[in-house]
Design a protein around this motif. Structure first.
Motif, PDB file in Angstrom:
ATOM      1  N   GLY A   1     -10.385   8.050   5.350  1.00 14.22           N
ATOM      2  CA  GLY A   1     -11.241   7.610   4.261  1.00 14.22           C
ATOM      3  C   GLY A   1     -10.447   7.401   2.992  1.00 14.22           C
ATOM      4  N   ASP A   2     -11.171   6.982   1.962  1.00 13.95           N
ATOM      5  CA  ASP A   2     -10.549   6.598   0.693  1.00 13.95           C
ATOM      6  C   ASP A   2     -11.048   7.530  -0.409  1.00 13.95           C
ATOM      7  N   ALA A   3     -10.105   8.134  -1.115  1.00 16.40           N
ATOM      8  CA  ALA A   3     -10.436   9.038  -2.214  1.00 16.40           C
ATOM      9  C   ALA A   3     -11.349   8.382  -3.247  1.00 16.40           C
ATOM     10  N   ASN A   4     -11.275   7.048  -3.343  1.00 14.93           N
ATOM     11  CA  ASN A   4     -12.023   6.335  -4.373  1.00 14.93           C
ATOM     12  C   ASN A   4     -13.461   6.038  -3.977  1.00 14.93           C
TER      13      ASN A   4
ATOM     14  N   LEU B   1      -7.133  17.629  -4.964  1.00 14.61           N
ATOM     15  CA  LEU B   1      -6.516  16.297  -4.978  1.00 14.61           C
ATOM     16  C   LEU B   1      -5.083  16.545  -5.447  1.00 14.61           C
ATOM     17  N   THR B   2      -4.176  16.641  -4.506  1.00 15.40           N
ATOM     18  CA  THR B   2      -2.821  17.110  -4.824  1.00 15.40           C
ATOM     19  C   THR B   2      -1.802  16.001  -4.575  1.00 15.40           C
ATOM     20  N   GLY B   3      -1.131  15.585  -5.636  1.00 14.33           N
ATOM     21  CA  GLY B   3      -0.090  14.566  -5.490  1.00 14.33           C
ATOM     22  C   GLY B   3      -0.642  13.206  -5.118  1.00 14.33           C
ATOM     23  N   VAL B   4      -1.856  12.917  -5.510  1.00  8.68           N
ATOM     24  CA  VAL B   4      -2.507  11.676  -5.065  1.00  8.68           C
ATOM     25  C   VAL B   4      -2.866  10.733  -6.216  1.00  8.68           C
TER      26      VAL B   4
ATOM     27  N   ILE C   1      -1.009   7.542  -7.374  1.00 14.24           N
ATOM     28  CA  ILE C   1      -0.930   6.374  -6.484  1.00 14.24           C
ATOM     29  C   ILE C   1      -1.864   5.267  -6.986  1.00 14.24           C
ATOM     30  N   PHE C   2      -2.924   5.670  -7.688  1.00  9.97           N
ATOM     31  CA  PHE C   2      -3.980   4.715  -8.033  1.00  9.97           C
ATOM     32  C   PHE C   2      -3.729   4.076  -9.407  1.00  9.97           C
ATOM     33  N   ASP C   3      -4.133   2.808  -9.546  1.00 15.77           N
ATOM     34  CA  ASP C   3      -3.994   2.132 -10.836  1.00 15.77           C
ATOM     35  C   ASP C   3      -5.017   2.640 -11.840  1.00 15.77           C
TER      36      ASP C   3
ATOM     37  N   VAL D   1      -8.413  16.125  -0.508  1.00 12.83           N
ATOM     38  CA  VAL D   1      -8.435  14.657  -0.556  1.00 12.83           C
ATOM     39  C   VAL D   1      -6.980  14.158  -0.598  1.00 12.83           C
ATOM     40  N   GLY D   2      -6.612  13.349   0.385  1.00 15.12           N
ATOM     41  CA  GLY D   2      -5.199  12.979   0.548  1.00 15.12           C
ATOM     42  C   GLY D   2      -4.506  14.097   1.301  1.00 15.12           C
ATOM     43  N   SER D   3      -5.098  14.457   2.440  1.00 10.73           N
ATOM     44  CA  SER D   3      -4.726  15.705   3.135  1.00 10.73           C
ATOM     45  C   SER D   3      -3.487  15.571   4.006  1.00 10.73           C
ATOM     46  N   ALA D   4      -2.895  14.381   4.082  1.00  7.22           N
ATOM     47  CA  ALA D   4      -1.658  14.138   4.847  1.00  7.22           C
ATOM     48  C   ALA D   4      -1.789  14.738   6.256  1.00  7.22           C
ATOM     49  N   ALA D   5      -0.827  15.548   6.686  1.00  6.36           N
ATOM     50  CA  ALA D   5      -0.883  16.107   8.047  1.00  6.36           C
ATOM     51  C   ALA D   5      -1.647  17.424   8.106  1.00  6.36           C
TER      52      ALA D   5
ATOM     53  N   VAL E   1       7.319  11.101   5.493  1.00  2.00           N
ATOM     54  CA  VAL E   1       7.564  12.266   4.634  1.00  2.00           C
ATOM     55  C   VAL E   1       6.695  13.445   5.073  1.00  2.00           C
ATOM     56  N   TYR E   2       5.526  13.142   5.664  1.00  2.00           N
ATOM     57  CA  TYR E   2       4.549  14.201   5.952  1.00  2.00           C
ATOM     58  C   TYR E   2       4.341  14.465   7.444  1.00  2.00           C
ATOM     59  N   ASN E   3       5.057  13.728   8.313  1.00  2.00           N
ATOM     60  CA  ASN E   3       4.796  13.925   9.752  1.00  2.00           C
ATOM     61  C   ASN E   3       5.889  14.740  10.437  1.00  2.00           C
TER      62      ASN E   3
ATOM     63  N   VAL F   1      -9.704  14.453   3.843  1.00  5.28           N
ATOM     64  CA  VAL F   1      -9.840  12.991   3.836  1.00  5.28           C
ATOM     65  C   VAL F   1      -8.455  12.410   3.600  1.00  5.28           C
ATOM     66  N   GLU F   2      -8.065  11.454   4.429  1.00  6.85           N
ATOM     67  CA  GLU F   2      -6.721  10.861   4.315  1.00  6.85           C
ATOM     68  C   GLU F   2      -6.826   9.389   4.684  1.00  6.85           C
ATOM     69  N   TYR F   3      -6.133   8.539   3.929  1.00 11.00           N
ATOM     70  CA  TYR F   3      -6.210   7.091   4.137  1.00 11.00           C
ATOM     71  C   TYR F   3      -5.337   6.643   5.318  1.00 11.00           C
ATOM     72  N   ASP F   4      -4.213   7.318   5.520  1.00  5.81           N
ATOM     73  CA  ASP F   4      -3.209   6.923   6.519  1.00  5.81           C
ATOM     74  C   ASP F   4      -3.652   7.435   7.897  1.00  5.81           C
TER      75      ASP F   4
ATOM     76  N   GLN G   1       0.866  -1.175   0.000  1.00  8.85           N
ATOM     77  CA  GLN G   1       0.000   0.000   0.000  1.00  8.85           C
ATOM     78  C   GLN G   1       0.900   1.221   0.000  1.00  8.85           C
ATOM     79  N   TYR G   2       0.413   2.328  -0.524  1.00 12.58           N
ATOM     80  CA  TYR G   2       1.153   3.585  -0.409  1.00 12.58           C
ATOM     81  C   TYR G   2       1.155   4.015   1.052  1.00 12.58           C
ATOM     82  N   LYS G   3       2.318   4.142   1.657  1.00 11.82           N
ATOM     83  CA  LYS G   3       2.393   4.688   3.028  1.00 11.82           C
ATOM     84  C   LYS G   3       3.714   5.404   3.163  1.00 11.82           C
TER      85      LYS G   3
END
Ligand SMILES: C[S@@+](CC[C@H](N)C(=O)[O-])C[C@H]1O[C@@H](n2cnc3c(N)ncnc32)[C@H](O)[C@@H]1O
Length: 238
Positions: A88-91, A106-109, A112-114, A43-47, A10-12, A66-69, A4-6
């Motif tokens: 949550g999940d962007a998808n 949706l920045t830099g995200v 990550i997705f196929d 979406v994919g808001s990191a910290a 890098v962001y903490n 919204v952030e998956y991690d 998984q992307y984790k």
């Protein structure tokens, strides 16, 4: 093996007092569209660094991330009490009803997705009528899509990481042209006005000068020609 992307580490890092140049530039693009947001979704808001800046710039706006991690969600919640963060999940952003946000970022995200389509569809769904979606990242100007997985070369058994999939502007345009609810969309190049030095981790990006003296961004995997895709949402029925 794929992971998984984790990239929590890098962001903490320390909470930065100055916003990233890109975050300021993104809000300028929002202003250019004449949107005064009363609510914003990242979406994919990191910290929470982008929303920290957005909340300062638009104090009356309600900001959601919204952030998956989950580690980043918890850190963002601790740091920014005036912003709502959700795991949550962007998808699949079923936690938000449709037609909810003036501006969705949706920045830099998406790389990550196929498949970029579920996340783009969700961002458009939750954007308000006459609102806008801002997608920043890699878009291939050539009519080719590529799925890229990378690993550190010090261990041939280590897992492959995602994060640099390259979707063509042609595929994205075909998709958006066939999707209801899109009034207009366009791509805009993003360039950094300063140099970045390479870091110890070759996945972290740095700048170089090309043959014509232009500043370019890359990392140890590939050139990173970042672009912003702006999707303006039309008035939808129902
Ligand atoms: C490259 S970082 C960008 C972070 C931030 N948007 C920025 O520009 O600084 C990608 C972020 O997306 C998150 N992410 C990965 N998969 C996700 C998913 N399915 N849904 C929501 N966020 C996800 C990662 O955990 C990470 O925080």
């Amino acid at each position: 093996m794929r992971t998984q992307y984790k990239r929590t580490s890098v962001y903490n890092g320390a909470d930065q007092s100055e916003p990233k140049f890109m975050f300021v530039w993104l809000c300028e693009q929002l202003d250019t569209l004449g949107i005064s947001p009363s609510n914003i979704l990242d979406v994919g808001s990191a910290a929470g660094d982008f929303l920290k800046y957005a909340k300062k710039r638009y104090p009356a706006a309600h900001c959601d991330g919204v952030e998956y991690d989950i580690d980043l969600v918890n850190l963002a919640k601790q740091r920014h009490l005036d912003i709502s963060f959700h795991q949550g999940d962007a998808n699949n952003m079923a936690l938000f009803p449709g037609n909810s946000f003036d501006a969705v970022f949706l920045t830099g995200v998406h790389s990550i997705f196929d498949d970029f389509r579920p996340a783009f569809s969700e961002c458009i769904r939750v954007a308000k009528d006459n609102g806008a979606v801002f997608v920043t990242g890699l878009f291939n100007p050539y009519p080719l899509d590529a799925r890229i997985h990378w690993r550190y070369a010090d261990n041939l058994e280590s897992a492959w990481h995602p994060g640099y999939n390259l979707f063509s502007k042609q595929s994205v345009s075909t998709f958006l042209n066939g999707l209801g609810g899109v009034k207009h969309f366009f791509f805009k190049a993003f360039t950094l006005p300063f140099d970045l030095l390479p870091q110890d981790d070759p996945v972290r990006s740095w700048t170089e000068q090309d043959d014509s003296g232009e500043r370019t961004l890359r990392n140890g995997i590939m050139p990173l020609n970042l672009e912003l895709l702006v999707i303006q949402v039309e008035k939808r029925g129902g």
